[in-house]
Design an enzyme around this catalytic site. Sequence first.
Site, PDB file in Angstrom:
ATOM      1  N   LYS A   1      33.689  18.406  -0.189  1.00 41.35           N
ATOM      2  CA  LYS A   1      32.676  18.735  -1.203  1.00 41.35           C
ATOM      3  C   LYS A   1      31.850  19.914  -0.702  1.00 41.35           C
ATOM      4  O   LYS A   1      31.067  19.786   0.247  1.00 41.35           O
ATOM      5  CB  LYS A   1      31.732  17.545  -1.451  1.00 41.35           C
ATOM      6  CG  LYS A   1      30.678  17.910  -2.489  1.00 41.35           C
ATOM      7  CD  LYS A   1      29.477  17.007  -2.416  1.00 41.35           C
ATOM      8  CE  LYS A   1      28.161  17.645  -2.785  1.00 41.35           C
ATOM      9  NZ  LYS A   1      28.102  18.898  -3.472  1.00 41.35           N
TER      10      LYS A   1
ATOM     11  N   SER B   1      20.452  19.222   5.599  1.00 41.84           N
ATOM     12  CA  SER B   1      19.078  18.883   5.984  1.00 41.84           C
ATOM     13  C   SER B   1      19.016  17.552   6.744  1.00 41.84           C
ATOM     14  O   SER B   1      19.923  16.713   6.634  1.00 41.84           O
ATOM     15  CB  SER B   1      18.212  18.787   4.732  1.00 41.84           C
ATOM     16  OG  SER B   1      18.671  17.725   3.923  1.00 41.84           O
TER      17      SER B   1
ATOM     18  N   GLY C   1      21.074  14.094   6.138  1.00 38.77           N
ATOM     19  CA  GLY C   1      21.834  13.604   7.296  1.00 38.77           C
ATOM     20  C   GLY C   1      21.507  12.149   7.596  1.00 38.77           C
ATOM     21  O   GLY C   1      22.399  11.334   7.857  1.00 38.77           O
TER      22      GLY C   1
ATOM     23  N   GLU D   1      25.309  17.997  11.676  1.00 35.39           N
ATOM     24  CA  GLU D   1      24.683  19.231  12.181  1.00 35.39           C
ATOM     25  C   GLU D   1      23.534  19.504  11.231  1.00 35.39           C
ATOM     26  O   GLU D   1      23.745  19.933  10.103  1.00 35.39           O
ATOM     27  CB  GLU D   1      25.709  20.363  12.215  1.00 35.39           C
ATOM     28  CG  GLU D   1      25.319  21.486  13.137  1.00 35.39           C
ATOM     29  CD  GLU D   1      24.284  22.394  12.513  1.00 35.39           C
ATOM     30  OE1 GLU D   1      23.083  22.257  12.860  1.00 35.39           O
ATOM     31  OE2 GLU D   1      24.646  23.223  11.685  1.00 35.39           O
TER      32      GLU D   1
ATOM     33  N   CYS E   1      20.379  27.624  10.121  1.00 39.76           N
ATOM     34  CA  CYS E   1      19.840  26.488  10.885  1.00 39.76           C
ATOM     35  C   CYS E   1      19.348  26.967  12.240  1.00 39.76           C
ATOM     36  O   CYS E   1      18.509  26.323  12.861  1.00 39.76           O
ATOM     37  CB  CYS E   1      20.870  25.379  11.009  1.00 39.76           C
ATOM     38  SG  CYS E   1      22.468  25.950  11.527  1.00 39.76           S
TER      39      CYS E   1
ATOM     40  N   GLU F   1      10.971  22.457   8.880  1.00 34.22           N
ATOM     41  CA  GLU F   1      11.964  23.489   8.594  1.00 34.22           C
ATOM     42  C   GLU F   1      11.668  24.141   7.245  1.00 34.22           C
ATOM     43  O   GLU F   1      11.742  23.491   6.207  1.00 34.22           O
ATOM     44  CB  GLU F   1      13.372  22.882   8.588  1.00 34.22           C
ATOM     45  CG  GLU F   1      14.447  23.946   8.469  1.00 34.22           C
ATOM     46  CD  GLU F   1      15.858  23.396   8.563  1.00 34.22           C
ATOM     47  OE1 GLU F   1      16.136  22.361   7.935  1.00 34.22           O
ATOM     48  OE2 GLU F   1      16.678  24.007   9.257  1.00 34.22           O
TER      49      GLU F   1
HETATM   50  P1  NDP Z   1      21.169  19.231   1.588  1.00 32.06           P
HETATM   51  O1  NDP Z   1      21.190  18.624   2.939  1.00 32.06           O
HETATM   52  O2  NDP Z   1      20.532  18.469   0.486  1.00 32.06           O
HETATM   53  O3  NDP Z   1      22.682  19.525   1.103  1.00 32.06           O
HETATM   54  C1  NDP Z   1      23.741  19.922   1.944  1.00 32.06           C
HETATM   55  C2  NDP Z   1      25.061  19.397   1.377  1.00 32.06           C
HETATM   56  O4  NDP Z   1      25.034  17.960   1.272  1.00 32.06           O
HETATM   57  C3  NDP Z   1      25.365  19.873  -0.039  1.00 32.06           C
HETATM   58  O5  NDP Z   1      26.770  19.943  -0.218  1.00 32.06           O
HETATM   59  C4  NDP Z   1      24.788  18.759  -0.896  1.00 32.06           C
HETATM   60  O6  NDP Z   1      25.323  18.725  -2.197  1.00 32.06           O
HETATM   61  C5  NDP Z   1      25.205  17.538  -0.082  1.00 32.06           C
HETATM   62  N1  NDP Z   1      24.368  16.365  -0.256  1.00 32.06           N
HETATM   63  C6  NDP Z   1      23.030  16.314  -0.539  1.00 32.06           C
HETATM   64  N2  NDP Z   1      22.600  15.037  -0.590  1.00 32.06           N
HETATM   65  C7  NDP Z   1      23.671  14.255  -0.330  1.00 32.06           C
HETATM   66  C8  NDP Z   1      23.862  12.847  -0.216  1.00 32.06           C
HETATM   67  N3  NDP Z   1      22.859  11.985  -0.363  1.00 32.06           N
HETATM   68  N4  NDP Z   1      25.099  12.379   0.068  1.00 32.06           N
HETATM   69  C9  NDP Z   1      26.112  13.223   0.255  1.00 32.06           C
HETATM   70  N5  NDP Z   1      26.000  14.565   0.145  1.00 32.06           N
HETATM   71  C10 NDP Z   1      24.803  15.086  -0.118  1.00 32.06           C
HETATM   72  O7  NDP Z   1      20.550  20.639   1.689  1.00 32.06           O
HETATM   73  P2  NDP Z   1      20.017  21.574   0.478  1.00 32.06           P
HETATM   74  O8  NDP Z   1      21.138  22.410   0.083  1.00 32.06           O
HETATM   75  O9  NDP Z   1      19.373  20.788  -0.608  1.00 32.06           O
HETATM   76  O10 NDP Z   1      18.892  22.368   1.243  1.00 32.06           O
HETATM   77  C11 NDP Z   1      17.647  21.739   1.488  1.00 32.06           C
HETATM   78  C12 NDP Z   1      17.159  22.046   2.870  1.00 32.06           C
HETATM   79  O11 NDP Z   1      18.087  21.596   3.854  1.00 32.06           O
HETATM   80  C13 NDP Z   1      17.004  23.522   3.184  1.00 32.06           C
HETATM   81  O12 NDP Z   1      15.838  24.045   2.698  1.00 32.06           O
HETATM   82  C14 NDP Z   1      17.072  23.494   4.687  1.00 32.06           C
HETATM   83  O13 NDP Z   1      15.825  23.127   5.200  1.00 32.06           O
HETATM   84  C15 NDP Z   1      18.079  22.423   4.986  1.00 32.06           C
HETATM   85  N6  NDP Z   1      19.444  22.955   5.223  1.00 32.06           N
HETATM   86  C16 NDP Z   1      19.886  23.054   6.498  1.00 32.06           C
HETATM   87  C17 NDP Z   1      21.118  23.592   6.737  1.00 32.06           C
HETATM   88  C18 NDP Z   1      21.635  23.752   8.107  1.00 32.06           C
HETATM   89  O14 NDP Z   1      22.406  24.664   8.346  1.00 32.06           O
HETATM   90  N7  NDP Z   1      21.283  22.888   9.025  1.00 32.06           N
HETATM   91  C19 NDP Z   1      21.978  24.085   5.675  1.00 32.06           C
HETATM   92  C20 NDP Z   1      21.437  23.913   4.349  1.00 32.06           C
HETATM   93  C21 NDP Z   1      20.219  23.361   4.163  1.00 32.06           C
HETATM   94  P3  NDP Z   1      24.653  19.593  -3.403  1.00 32.06           P
HETATM   95  O15 NDP Z   1      24.838  21.022  -3.025  1.00 32.06           O
HETATM   96  O16 NDP Z   1      25.447  19.190  -4.578  1.00 32.06           O
HETATM   97  O17 NDP Z   1      23.214  19.208  -3.471  1.00 32.06           O
END
Ligand code: NDP
Length: 490
Positions: free
Chosen positions: A173, A227, A231, A248, A282, A382
């Site tokens: 996904k 996030s 996680g 991660e 990140c 963050e």
């Molecule tokens: P999320 O952690 O919400 O999403 C990352 C991925 O997980 C996306 O594919 C998302 O799907 C999916 N996802 C979200 N919630 C669930 C769940 N409960 N069960 C399974 N899969 C899930 O990050 P966001 O994109 O909403 O970003 C929000 C914040 O997260 C950012 O502002 C940043 O602080 C942090 N972030 C950190 C990253 C890193 O590299 N460590 C990368 C991206 C974000 P969908 O896209 O459909 O929501």
Amino acid sequence: MEKYGLYINGEWVKSSSGRTFETKNPANGETLASFAEGTREDVFKAAEAAGKAFPNWKQFPAPKRGEILLKAAAIMRARKEELGALVTKEMGKVIAEGKGDVQEAIDFLEYIAGEGRRLLGETTPSELPGKLCLTLKQPIGVVGCITPWNFPMAVPCWKLGAALICGNTIVYKPATLTPLCAAKLIEILEQAGLPAGVLNMVTGPAEVVGEAIVQHPGIRAISFTGSVATGKDIYSKASRMLKRVGLELGGRNPQIVMEDANMDLAIEGVLFGAFGTAGQRCTATSRLIIHEKVYDEVMERLLRRTKALKVGDPLDPKVDVGPVASREQEDKVLKYIQIGMEEGGKILCGGKKLKGNLYEKGFFIEPTIFEAKHGMRITKEEIFGPVLAVIKVREYGEAVKAANDVEYGLSSSIYTGNVNLAFRAIQDLEAGVTYINAPTIGAEVHLPFGGVKNTGNGTREAGTEAIHEFTEIKSVFVDFSGRLQKAQIT
Ligand code: NDP
């Protein structure tokens, strides 16, 4: 406009709901492509296809799996310009970084393809004569990969490449913001010869598709980047089912500048670390911790350079900083700027959404620097945007204390000319990655990547560690003595 379905069992199919969604360019609002909005039922179909494909893929020799990944890397290399521009259009990072994202994907696929000829186990003596002991690495089975939008080519390749070389099949996904990059990746892997069913992609919302992947009993491991909140949610659900989980998560990465640092290098470093990818990495440098003796000099030069950064169309090679990835990101970053002001942080430059013709349809925020005090929310949480918090300290110990006093522990950096201090920092900084005289960003794919504390759960991606995330260890005892030998029993 391109239209994509779900990729299940080697075919592009409609979602069982018939619903679709679109992705847009965050710089100008242009619609890029349309995608099927997957459902729980679609995830089940994808998991079934992956389960059926597993026995054959597991038997497919690992070096041959590597050949497919190498071919995919070659296709990407030939199409690097076009794919780099696609990353930029879909996610908003500037074009040099868009191409860098693709290059990192290529580097990893090439690196991990070589693991197909290693996947090393151990051999060890037996306590009994005429007996051989060894370990093998075996695939886990069907694994779920869930990826974010900030590295829409590199991060998926880290996960998919490692899972595939080890012989797993996948339900994937991608982030809802960047499915076009994901779809191109699928096409490339298919063109490179990946058999049907080995890799299945279900696009769609987290609460439906992501949730179904995490909860599916046949999906034995989850690899997630995103996030901390997500996680934790995934970990708690998947661990109840005793699934393997690789996380991660975020970072709040410090760059320390000591009084004996090379100032030119330190300033170049923080500019790149803080404002590259508009701070949406990140590993972004989000805190600058400066020794008081050089504070004024560093700040004067840093502010001058930051104010000169060109913000605009990320496809323009002269632009330094593009938009943030979405309206939600923009709202979140602006909210944090507000919080920073309310808690007494002083804005030294930036701080506003950019308006006017060029910026009207996109999500552009000025590169922002806060003078902050250690302990404020803007130094701890963050933000994931072009916002840097600066903290003044009196000495090394105070710098390390400030650096470590956050829930995260991904990347860290110190600029110093003092070799002893550099080595102390390697030991003292609580992070999975430490850079000496280099910014907090710039991972290389043959080294393990991941963090301590709330940045993860102890797993690492990339390097040979990536293999551990996606394999089970089997211990093998071969008794060629021709008689029953009993270990531990005389
Ligand atoms: P999320 O952690 O919400 O999403 C990352 C991925 O997980 C996306 O594919 C998302 O799907 C999916 N996802 C979200 N919630 C669930 C769940 N409960 N069960 C399974 N899969 C899930 O990050 P966001 O994109 O909403 O970003 C929000 C914040 O997260 C950012 O502002 C940043 O602080 C942090 N972030 C950190 C990253 C890193 O590299 N460590 C990368 C991206 C974000 P969908 O896209 O459909 O929501």
